[in-house]
Design a protein around this motif. Sequence first.
Motif, PDB file in Angstrom:
ATOM      1  N   UNK A 155       0.862  -1.188   0.000  1.00 51.28           N
ATOM      2  CA  UNK A 155       0.000   0.000   0.000  1.00 51.28           C
ATOM      3  C   UNK A 155       0.895   1.233   0.000  1.00 51.28           C
ATOM      4  N   UNK A 156       0.306   2.373  -0.310  1.00 54.36           N
ATOM      5  CA  UNK A 156       1.078   3.602  -0.401  1.00 54.36           C
ATOM      6  C   UNK A 156       1.566   4.022   0.990  1.00 54.36           C
ATOM      7  N   UNK A 157       2.869   4.059   1.158  1.00 52.10           N
ATOM      8  CA  UNK A 157       3.457   4.364   2.470  1.00 52.10           C
ATOM      9  C   UNK A 157       3.078   5.756   2.948  1.00 52.10           C
ATOM     10  N   UNK A 158       3.089   6.724   2.037  1.00 53.47           N
ATOM     11  CA  UNK A 158       2.756   8.102   2.415  1.00 53.47           C
ATOM     12  C   UNK A 158       1.302   8.221   2.832  1.00 53.47           C
ATOM     13  N   UNK A 159       0.407   7.452   2.179  1.00 54.63           N
ATOM     14  CA  UNK A 159      -1.012   7.480   2.554  1.00 54.63           C
ATOM     15  C   UNK A 159      -1.183   7.016   3.996  1.00 54.63           C
ATOM     16  N   UNK A 160      -0.526   5.900   4.350  1.00 57.30           N
ATOM     17  CA  UNK A 160      -0.629   5.385   5.715  1.00 57.30           C
ATOM     18  C   UNK A 160      -0.017   6.358   6.713  1.00 57.30           C
ATOM     19  N   UNK A 161       1.055   7.008   6.309  1.00 53.74           N
ATOM     20  CA  UNK A 161       1.668   8.007   7.196  1.00 53.74           C
ATOM     21  C   UNK A 161       0.676   9.119   7.507  1.00 53.74           C
ATOM     22  N   UNK A 162      -0.028   9.610   6.486  1.00 50.31           N
ATOM     23  CA  UNK A 162      -1.007  10.671   6.711  1.00 50.31           C
ATOM     24  C   UNK A 162      -2.207  10.149   7.498  1.00 50.31           C
ATOM     25  N   UNK A 163      -2.563   8.882   7.278  1.00 50.19           N
ATOM     26  CA  UNK A 163      -3.677   8.305   8.027  1.00 50.19           C
ATOM     27  C   UNK A 163      -3.403   8.391   9.532  1.00 50.19           C
ATOM     28  N   UNK A 164      -2.181   8.124   9.932  1.00 50.13           N
ATOM     29  CA  UNK A 164      -1.853   8.140  11.359  1.00 50.13           C
ATOM     30  C   UNK A 164      -1.680   9.554  11.920  1.00 50.13           C
ATOM     31  N   UNK A 165      -1.807  10.558  11.059  1.00 46.38           N
ATOM     32  CA  UNK A 165      -1.835  11.943  11.536  1.00 46.38           C
ATOM     33  C   UNK A 165      -3.277  12.413  11.765  1.00 46.38           C
ATOM     34  N   UNK A 166      -4.233  11.573  11.410  1.00 45.91           N
ATOM     35  CA  UNK A 166      -5.644  11.872  11.681  1.00 45.91           C
ATOM     36  C   UNK A 166      -6.031  11.300  13.050  1.00 45.91           C
ATOM     37  N   UNK A 167      -7.294  11.460  13.397  1.00 48.09           N
ATOM     38  CA  UNK A 167      -7.809  10.865  14.644  1.00 48.09           C
ATOM     39  C   UNK A 167      -8.682   9.643  14.361  1.00 48.09           C
ATOM     40  N   UNK A 168      -8.685   9.154  13.092  1.00 55.83           N
ATOM     41  CA  UNK A 168      -9.561   8.044  12.710  1.00 55.83           C
ATOM     42  C   UNK A 168      -9.316   6.785  13.535  1.00 55.83           C
ATOM     43  N   UNK A 169      -8.087   6.589  13.971  1.00 53.97           N
ATOM     44  CA  UNK A 169      -7.724   5.358  14.678  1.00 53.97           C
ATOM     45  C   UNK A 169      -7.819   5.493  16.202  1.00 53.97           C
ATOM     46  N   UNK A 170      -8.130   6.683  16.683  1.00 56.89           N
ATOM     47  CA  UNK A 170      -8.148   6.930  18.126  1.00 56.89           C
ATOM     48  C   UNK A 170      -9.258   6.168  18.842  1.00 56.89           C
ATOM     49  N   UNK A 171     -10.433   6.053  18.202  1.00 57.11           N
ATOM     50  CA  UNK A 171     -11.555   5.389  18.860  1.00 57.11           C
ATOM     51  C   UNK A 171     -11.207   3.932  19.172  1.00 57.11           C
ATOM     52  N   UNK A 172     -10.561   3.263  18.207  1.00 59.06           N
ATOM     53  CA  UNK A 172     -10.163   1.881  18.426  1.00 59.06           C
ATOM     54  C   UNK A 172      -9.190   1.771  19.596  1.00 59.06           C
ATOM     55  N   UNK A 173      -8.243   2.683  19.675  1.00 58.41           N
ATOM     56  CA  UNK A 173      -7.256   2.649  20.750  1.00 58.41           C
ATOM     57  C   UNK A 173      -7.950   2.836  22.098  1.00 58.41           C
ATOM     58  N   UNK A 174      -8.901   3.755  22.133  1.00 66.87           N
ATOM     59  CA  UNK A 174      -9.648   4.009  23.370  1.00 66.87           C
ATOM     60  C   UNK A 174     -10.404   2.753  23.832  1.00 66.87           C
ATOM     61  N   UNK A 175     -10.960   2.020  22.867  1.00 66.64           N
ATOM     62  CA  UNK A 175     -11.793   0.864  23.187  1.00 66.64           C
ATOM     63  C   UNK A 175     -10.973  -0.384  23.524  1.00 66.64           C
ATOM     64  N   UNK A 176      -9.729  -0.457  23.023  1.00 67.20           N
ATOM     65  CA  UNK A 176      -8.977  -1.706  23.154  1.00 67.20           C
ATOM     66  C   UNK A 176      -7.678  -1.571  23.953  1.00 67.20           C
ATOM     67  N   UNK A 177      -7.445  -0.423  24.530  1.00 68.83           N
ATOM     68  CA  UNK A 177      -6.238  -0.247  25.328  1.00 68.83           C
ATOM     69  C   UNK A 177      -6.556   0.525  26.591  1.00 68.83           C
TER      70      UNK A 177
END
Length: 403
Positions: free
Chosen positions: A100-122
């Motif tokens: 997958x596009x490395x730069x796309x994933x890098x920008x994805x982790x600069x968003x808050x899209x993944x925060x909800x999962x972290x809150x629920x599972x950590x």
Amino acid sequence: WERKKLGDVAEKVIQKNNNNAFKNVLTNSAEYGIISQRDFFERNIANKNNISTYYIVQNDDFVYNPRISNLAPYGPINRNKTGYTGIISPLYYVFRVLNINTAFIEWYFKTTCWHKFMYQHGDSGARSDRFSIKDNELKKLPIKLPADDMEQEKIAKTLTSLDNTLQLHERKCEELALIKKALLQKLFPKKDEFKPEVRYKNFSDAWEQRKLGEVTEYIKGFAFKSKDYKKSGHRIIRVSDLGKDSIINNNDSIFVTDEISKQQNKYKINKNEIIITTVGSKAELKESAVGRPIIVRNSLGYLLNQNLVKIHGKNNKDSRFIYYQLLQPRYSQYIATIQRGNANQANIAISDLWNYRIFITKHNEQQKIGNFFQQLDFLITLHQRKLEKLKQLKKFLLQNMFI
């Protein structure tokens, strides 16, 4: 878009630094990304005898740092863009993305899209500054991404281009600030000298030193009564309403009626008047510091509250010319010698402030210098506004280009 798991698009890096093959220890900072540990801490933190247990981080590998902060409430995930291979503590989670596009994933982790999962599972674990999530859970982190590689690339290129433009404007603002600082030293005489290093053409006479109280007139702010405060009308300017170099908009602004404004007309703040705080903290002229000056760029009919004093040049003295001399280090050094009180509530006496000595030259030269610095400030403000708009645009795109 497709829904994937982190474990579907990335593999954990578990290669250890056997035989101490690599010695450049990296760290993952929420603010600066992945950088050399020595550059970040200005010294080596890792014990060179233990680095054989560290993970090897190649260029473009990702690192998750579980240390939380205001910038990274669940810890930062950043890409190694140093251009070289380094090593990092086993306390970090290292992974490498696949197909997958490395730069796309890098920008994805600069968003808050993944925060909800972290809150629920950590959880925050035993330490309040560290987030805890198991490796097997982290691999389940959902990532939504375009099935079309071209769309991934376009999104990444758009954000990277915007970020590069933003960084150019940041550097421009920094450079202009440095230019202003240098010119404040060169267009005014140095201590114990009576001619500046740089002058306009056709000016050669020596300058005079005069006390601030001899060349200005002042009015101390008025103690408006809280019972007269309104939600609209004529705004009262307090110490808390002063920004770095201007009056700022506050959510808790206070106002008075037309009647009270007319009664206290002499406290109206006029264009090119200088406002100085007479109460504040003991500091190097930061926003809350006592003795800090700002100049009023526009006449808005505001009223001056207590703990402030407004001054302007008298007898043909240019207020802007006076103001820019108050931005020099020797002024803040003088304020430090006259302030009284404790660190949180210091004050200065007007009589002491008036004893500060500034330089005076012919009116025409005063105007040229005052106008030059004013135009330079306008240019700095323009670039700062552009920079702020770019930051807002980046924030908007990060919120709206990902799922």
